[in-house]
Design an enzyme around this catalytic site. Structure first.
Site, PDB file in Angstrom:
ATOM      1  N   SER A  73     -23.284  28.727   7.007  1.00 23.03           N
ATOM      2  CA  SER A  73     -22.286  27.762   7.448  1.00 23.03           C
ATOM      3  C   SER A  73     -22.455  27.470   8.930  1.00 23.03           C
ATOM      4  O   SER A  73     -22.930  28.319   9.692  1.00 23.03           O
ATOM      5  CB  SER A  73     -20.874  28.301   7.182  1.00 23.03           C
ATOM      6  OG  SER A  73     -19.896  27.354   7.557  1.00 23.03           O
ATOM      7  N   ASP A  74     -22.048  26.267   9.320  1.00 22.61           N
ATOM      8  CA  ASP A  74     -22.025  25.920  10.731  1.00 22.61           C
ATOM      9  C   ASP A  74     -20.822  25.021  10.984  1.00 22.61           C
ATOM     10  O   ASP A  74     -20.505  24.154  10.163  1.00 22.61           O
ATOM     11  CB  ASP A  74     -23.308  25.195  11.154  1.00 22.61           C
ATOM     12  CG  ASP A  74     -23.378  25.058  12.657  1.00 22.61           C
ATOM     13  OD1 ASP A  74     -23.640  26.081  13.323  1.00 22.61           O
ATOM     14  OD2 ASP A  74     -23.131  23.949  13.169  1.00 22.61           O
ATOM     15  N   THR A  75     -20.152  25.258  12.091  1.00 20.61           N
ATOM     16  CA  THR A  75     -18.962  24.492  12.449  1.00 20.61           C
ATOM     17  C   THR A  75     -19.140  23.895  13.837  1.00 20.61           C
ATOM     18  O   THR A  75     -19.629  24.564  14.742  1.00 20.61           O
ATOM     19  CB  THR A  75     -17.709  25.393  12.426  1.00 20.61           C
ATOM     20  OG1 THR A  75     -17.542  25.939  11.110  1.00 20.61           O
ATOM     21  CG2 THR A  75     -16.454  24.610  12.796  1.00 20.61           C
ATOM     22  N   GLY A 110     -20.435  22.469   7.841  1.00 24.56           N
ATOM     23  CA  GLY A 110     -21.359  22.405   6.727  1.00 24.56           C
ATOM     24  C   GLY A 110     -21.403  23.780   6.093  1.00 24.56           C
ATOM     25  O   GLY A 110     -21.407  24.796   6.795  1.00 24.56           O
TER      26      GLY A 110
END
Length: 197
Positions: A73-75, A110
């Site tokens: 995940s990436d924020t 994502g």
């Protein structure tokens, strides 16, 4: 003997770990190290989904047999087309927070799950509106140590909650992982949450 897990979280983020534990997921943590810089002309949406997939893929290939699915995940905090990552110092943190002052920005995450040749990705967006901030408030907030390791230089689950007038969308997304959407993604790979509850 180690208890079996359903998947691996390819992230060192304590917030993502805590969020997954909150919903009873059965997983282990194995952070990966990949470059986190936007490509030329890459949109914020493409950026966070690409990084999520790259993290999940990197976590999958480094496993020993037998392999289990990997969640990446990436924020990012996005204002207009500008992506705000973690502030490097006080000056950058103050600049970021003052740019978010009194207006709405978007938190984009994502999330990707990889299992061999198969993968699935989702994108979640939450609109966050900040009240008007003063430079002194921003400097006081930096002095707490809280913003240093957070995208956009703030943690909605912590002291910066007082900066937020309202949000539209997933609260857990702003913390670091959209839980409803993540659970749906894991379900596509036969993984149910709540098992550890």
């Amino acid at each position: 003997m180690t208890a079996p897990v359903d998947f691996i979280l390819a992230s060192g983020s304590p917030r993502r770990r805590e969020l997954l534990e909150q919903i009873g997921a059965c997983f282990t943590v194995a952070p990966v190290d990949i470059a986190e810089h936007p490509l030329n002309s890459e949109s914020p949406r493409d950026y966070v989904t690409r990084l999520a997939l790259e993290k999940a893929q990197a976590g999958y290939v480094r496993q020993k047999e037998p392999r289990v699915p990997v969640l990446g995940s990436d924020t990012a905090v996005v204002l207009g087309d500008r992506i705000y990552g973690k502030p490097a110092n006080e000056a950058e943190a103050v600049e970021i927070l003052m740019s978010l002052s009194g207006c709405s920005h978007t938190v984009m995450s994502g999330v990707a799950v990889v299992d061999g040749a198969h993968h699935s990705i989702c994108l979640v967006e939450t609109e966050v509106h900040f009240r008007e901030l003063t430079e002194q408030q921003c400097r006081q907030y930096w002095a707490t140590g809280e913003p240093a390791d957070k995208a956009g230089g703030y943690g909605i689950q912590g002291l910066a909650a007082v900066f937020v007038d309202r949000i539209s969308g997933s609260y857990s997304n702003v913390v670091g992982l959209p839980l409803a959407e993540t659970a749906d993604l894991l379900r596509k790979f036969g993984i149910e949450v709540w098992k550890g509850v």
